[in-house]
Design a protein around this motif. Sequence first.
Motif, PDB file in Angstrom:
ATOM      1  N   VAL A  16       0.833  -1.192   0.000  1.00 35.18           N
ATOM      2  CA  VAL A  16       0.000   0.000   0.000  1.00 35.18           C
ATOM      3  C   VAL A  16       0.869   1.243   0.000  1.00 35.18           C
ATOM      4  O   VAL A  16       2.088   1.167  -0.033  1.00 35.18           O
ATOM      5  CB  VAL A  16      -0.953   0.012   1.217  1.00 35.18           C
ATOM      6  CG1 VAL A  16      -1.933  -1.123   1.127  1.00 35.18           C
ATOM      7  CG2 VAL A  16      -0.202  -0.042   2.516  1.00 35.18           C
ATOM      8  N   GLU A  97      -5.209   4.800   7.841  1.00 34.05           N
ATOM      9  CA  GLU A  97      -4.509   3.612   7.372  1.00 34.05           C
ATOM     10  C   GLU A  97      -3.232   3.372   8.184  1.00 34.05           C
ATOM     11  O   GLU A  97      -2.969   2.254   8.641  1.00 34.05           O
ATOM     12  CB  GLU A  97      -4.180   3.766   5.881  1.00 34.05           C
ATOM     13  CG  GLU A  97      -3.706   2.505   5.231  1.00 34.05           C
ATOM     14  CD  GLU A  97      -3.585   2.681   3.730  1.00 34.05           C
ATOM     15  OE1 GLU A  97      -3.998   1.765   3.025  1.00 34.05           O
ATOM     16  OE2 GLU A  97      -3.071   3.727   3.271  1.00 34.05           O
ATOM     17  N   PHE A 130      -9.432   1.028  10.087  1.00 31.60           N
ATOM     18  CA  PHE A 130      -9.257   0.803   8.648  1.00 31.60           C
ATOM     19  C   PHE A 130     -10.570   1.125   7.941  1.00 31.60           C
ATOM     20  O   PHE A 130     -11.632   0.671   8.365  1.00 31.60           O
ATOM     21  CB  PHE A 130      -8.897  -0.647   8.331  1.00 31.60           C
ATOM     22  CG  PHE A 130      -7.429  -0.952   8.373  1.00 31.60           C
ATOM     23  CD1 PHE A 130      -6.496  -0.130   7.760  1.00 31.60           C
ATOM     24  CD2 PHE A 130      -6.977  -2.090   9.002  1.00 31.60           C
ATOM     25  CE1 PHE A 130      -5.146  -0.414   7.789  1.00 31.60           C
ATOM     26  CE2 PHE A 130      -5.625  -2.396   9.046  1.00 31.60           C
ATOM     27  CZ  PHE A 130      -4.713  -1.552   8.435  1.00 31.60           C
ATOM     28  N   GLU A 133     -13.749  -0.003   2.923  1.00 32.78           N
ATOM     29  CA  GLU A 133     -13.421  -0.455   1.567  1.00 32.78           C
ATOM     30  C   GLU A 133     -12.003  -1.027   1.443  1.00 32.78           C
ATOM     31  O   GLU A 133     -11.617  -1.516   0.386  1.00 32.78           O
ATOM     32  CB  GLU A 133     -13.623   0.675   0.549  1.00 32.78           C
ATOM     33  CG  GLU A 133     -12.685   1.857   0.694  1.00 32.78           C
ATOM     34  CD  GLU A 133     -13.083   2.878   1.762  1.00 32.78           C
ATOM     35  OE1 GLU A 133     -12.363   3.871   1.896  1.00 32.78           O
ATOM     36  OE2 GLU A 133     -14.106   2.679   2.449  1.00 32.78           O
ATOM     37  N   GLU A 134     -11.253  -0.981   2.507  1.00 39.90           N
ATOM     38  CA  GLU A 134      -9.895  -1.546   2.510  1.00 39.90           C
ATOM     39  C   GLU A 134      -9.980  -3.039   2.823  1.00 39.90           C
ATOM     40  O   GLU A 134      -9.540  -3.517   3.857  1.00 39.90           O
ATOM     41  CB  GLU A 134      -9.001  -0.814   3.516  1.00 39.90           C
ATOM     42  CG  GLU A 134      -8.727   0.622   3.170  1.00 39.90           C
ATOM     43  CD  GLU A 134      -7.903   0.794   1.904  1.00 39.90           C
ATOM     44  OE1 GLU A 134      -7.234  -0.164   1.478  1.00 39.90           O
ATOM     45  OE2 GLU A 134      -7.948   1.899   1.336  1.00 39.90           O
ATOM     46  N   TYR A 135     -10.553  -3.782   1.886  1.00 35.82           N
ATOM     47  CA  TYR A 135     -10.839  -5.200   2.091  1.00 35.82           C
ATOM     48  C   TYR A 135      -9.587  -6.016   2.424  1.00 35.82           C
ATOM     49  O   TYR A 135      -9.607  -6.853   3.318  1.00 35.82           O
ATOM     50  CB  TYR A 135     -11.515  -5.803   0.861  1.00 35.82           C
ATOM     51  CG  TYR A 135     -12.770  -5.090   0.435  1.00 35.82           C
ATOM     52  CD1 TYR A 135     -13.818  -4.895   1.336  1.00 35.82           C
ATOM     53  CD2 TYR A 135     -12.916  -4.606  -0.860  1.00 35.82           C
ATOM     54  CE1 TYR A 135     -14.975  -4.238   0.945  1.00 35.82           C
ATOM     55  CE2 TYR A 135     -14.079  -3.951  -1.253  1.00 35.82           C
ATOM     56  CZ  TYR A 135     -15.100  -3.769  -0.351  1.00 35.82           C
ATOM     57  OH  TYR A 135     -16.234  -3.123  -0.729  1.00 35.82           O
ATOM     58  N   GLU A 136      -8.514  -5.763   1.685  1.00 38.13           N
ATOM     59  CA  GLU A 136      -7.300  -6.554   1.879  1.00 38.13           C
ATOM     60  C   GLU A 136      -6.696  -6.333   3.266  1.00 38.13           C
ATOM     61  O   GLU A 136      -6.309  -7.278   3.939  1.00 38.13           O
ATOM     62  CB  GLU A 136      -6.280  -6.215   0.791  1.00 38.13           C
ATOM     63  CG  GLU A 136      -5.132  -7.184   0.733  1.00 38.13           C
ATOM     64  CD  GLU A 136      -4.249  -6.921  -0.477  1.00 38.13           C
ATOM     65  OE1 GLU A 136      -3.052  -7.201  -0.350  1.00 38.13           O
ATOM     66  OE2 GLU A 136      -4.741  -6.448  -1.503  1.00 38.13           O
ATOM     67  N   HIS A 137      -6.633  -5.087   3.699  1.00 34.26           N
ATOM     68  CA  HIS A 137      -6.084  -4.773   5.022  1.00 34.26           C
ATOM     69  C   HIS A 137      -6.935  -5.400   6.112  1.00 34.26           C
ATOM     70  O   HIS A 137      -6.414  -5.974   7.070  1.00 34.26           O
ATOM     71  CB  HIS A 137      -6.033  -3.266   5.258  1.00 34.26           C
ATOM     72  CG  HIS A 137      -5.272  -2.537   4.212  1.00 34.26           C
ATOM     73  ND1 HIS A 137      -5.418  -1.193   4.025  1.00 34.26           N
ATOM     74  CD2 HIS A 137      -4.378  -2.942   3.286  1.00 34.26           C
ATOM     75  CE1 HIS A 137      -4.641  -0.797   3.038  1.00 34.26           C
ATOM     76  NE2 HIS A 137      -4.007  -1.837   2.574  1.00 34.26           N
ATOM     77  N   ARG A 138      -8.239  -5.271   5.950  1.00 36.17           N
ATOM     78  CA  ARG A 138      -9.151  -5.825   6.947  1.00 36.17           C
ATOM     79  C   ARG A 138      -9.060  -7.350   6.977  1.00 36.17           C
ATOM     80  O   ARG A 138      -9.136  -7.965   8.041  1.00 36.17           O
ATOM     81  CB  ARG A 138     -10.569  -5.344   6.679  1.00 36.17           C
ATOM     82  CG  ARG A 138     -10.700  -3.808   6.810  1.00 36.17           C
ATOM     83  CD  ARG A 138     -12.085  -3.314   6.444  1.00 36.17           C
ATOM     84  NE  ARG A 138     -13.076  -3.795   7.388  1.00 36.17           N
ATOM     85  CZ  ARG A 138     -13.252  -3.318   8.614  1.00 36.17           C
ATOM     86  NH1 ARG A 138     -12.488  -2.333   9.045  1.00 36.17           N
ATOM     87  NH2 ARG A 138     -14.177  -3.805   9.402  1.00 36.17           N
ATOM     88  N   ALA A 172     -11.945  -8.171  -2.225  1.00 37.69           N
ATOM     89  CA  ALA A 172     -10.746  -7.516  -2.755  1.00 37.69           C
ATOM     90  C   ALA A 172     -10.464  -7.985  -4.175  1.00 37.69           C
ATOM     91  O   ALA A 172     -10.115  -7.169  -5.047  1.00 37.69           O
ATOM     92  CB  ALA A 172      -9.547  -7.799  -1.853  1.00 37.69           C
ATOM     93  N   LYS A 175     -12.951  -6.349  -6.476  1.00 38.37           N
ATOM     94  CA  LYS A 175     -12.597  -4.933  -6.635  1.00 38.37           C
ATOM     95  C   LYS A 175     -11.441  -4.778  -7.626  1.00 38.37           C
ATOM     96  O   LYS A 175     -11.451  -3.885  -8.461  1.00 38.37           O
ATOM     97  CB  LYS A 175     -12.232  -4.349  -5.271  1.00 38.37           C
ATOM     98  CG  LYS A 175     -11.896  -2.879  -5.279  1.00 38.37           C
ATOM     99  CD  LYS A 175     -11.568  -2.410  -3.868  1.00 38.37           C
ATOM    100  CE  LYS A 175     -11.057  -1.007  -3.842  1.00 38.37           C
ATOM    101  NZ  LYS A 175     -10.676  -0.581  -2.488  1.00 38.37           N
TER     102      LYS A 175
END
Length: 179
Positions: A16, A97, A130, A133-138, A172, A175
């Motif tokens: 990121v 973030e 987070f 919409e931050e699917y990967e981080h979550r 993710a 997206k």
Amino acid sequence: MKKVLLTMVVALMSTVNVSAQLKSRYDTENYKRGVELVEEGKLDEGVKLLEAELKEHPKNPFTNFFITTVYLKLEQYDKAMASVDKALKYLPKRHREVRGFAYALKATIYCYSKKWKEAAEQLTLSLSVFPEEEYEHRAVAHRQRGEIYYSMKLDELGEQDFKKAEELKALARTKQKKG
């Protein structure tokens, strides 16, 4: 498991824009060169410059955040905890973030001490900041917390987090295909 958590956090950070935010925020020679040395794998040299930067600018949240990752790699956990606490104290709320990653780093530090409850709490805080919409981080945070729940013998909670992580990874991928 501890090394896996640190690896996951560091790997996610590299995917990121956090690195760019951290590099461009403070344009001092000690900071820039310290980050460069760390990225080149020269941790001891880099940490000296980053510590010098913190002597001049102790409230710099980005240097405190970045040096936390270095202290973790050097297995200096007390220093890592102190620097991540300073980063969280001085980090503006709008940097959600980076704040999420700071909580995840704090969870990793707790894992090194086998303080599973505290680690799970930090990952819960990470998930709370987070963006949705931050699917990967979550997904990574849920996966980490699931591992911790398993360590605590809370298998049902662990399974819930693993399931949520898989759902978020699927979102993710969807997206990415659209984007």
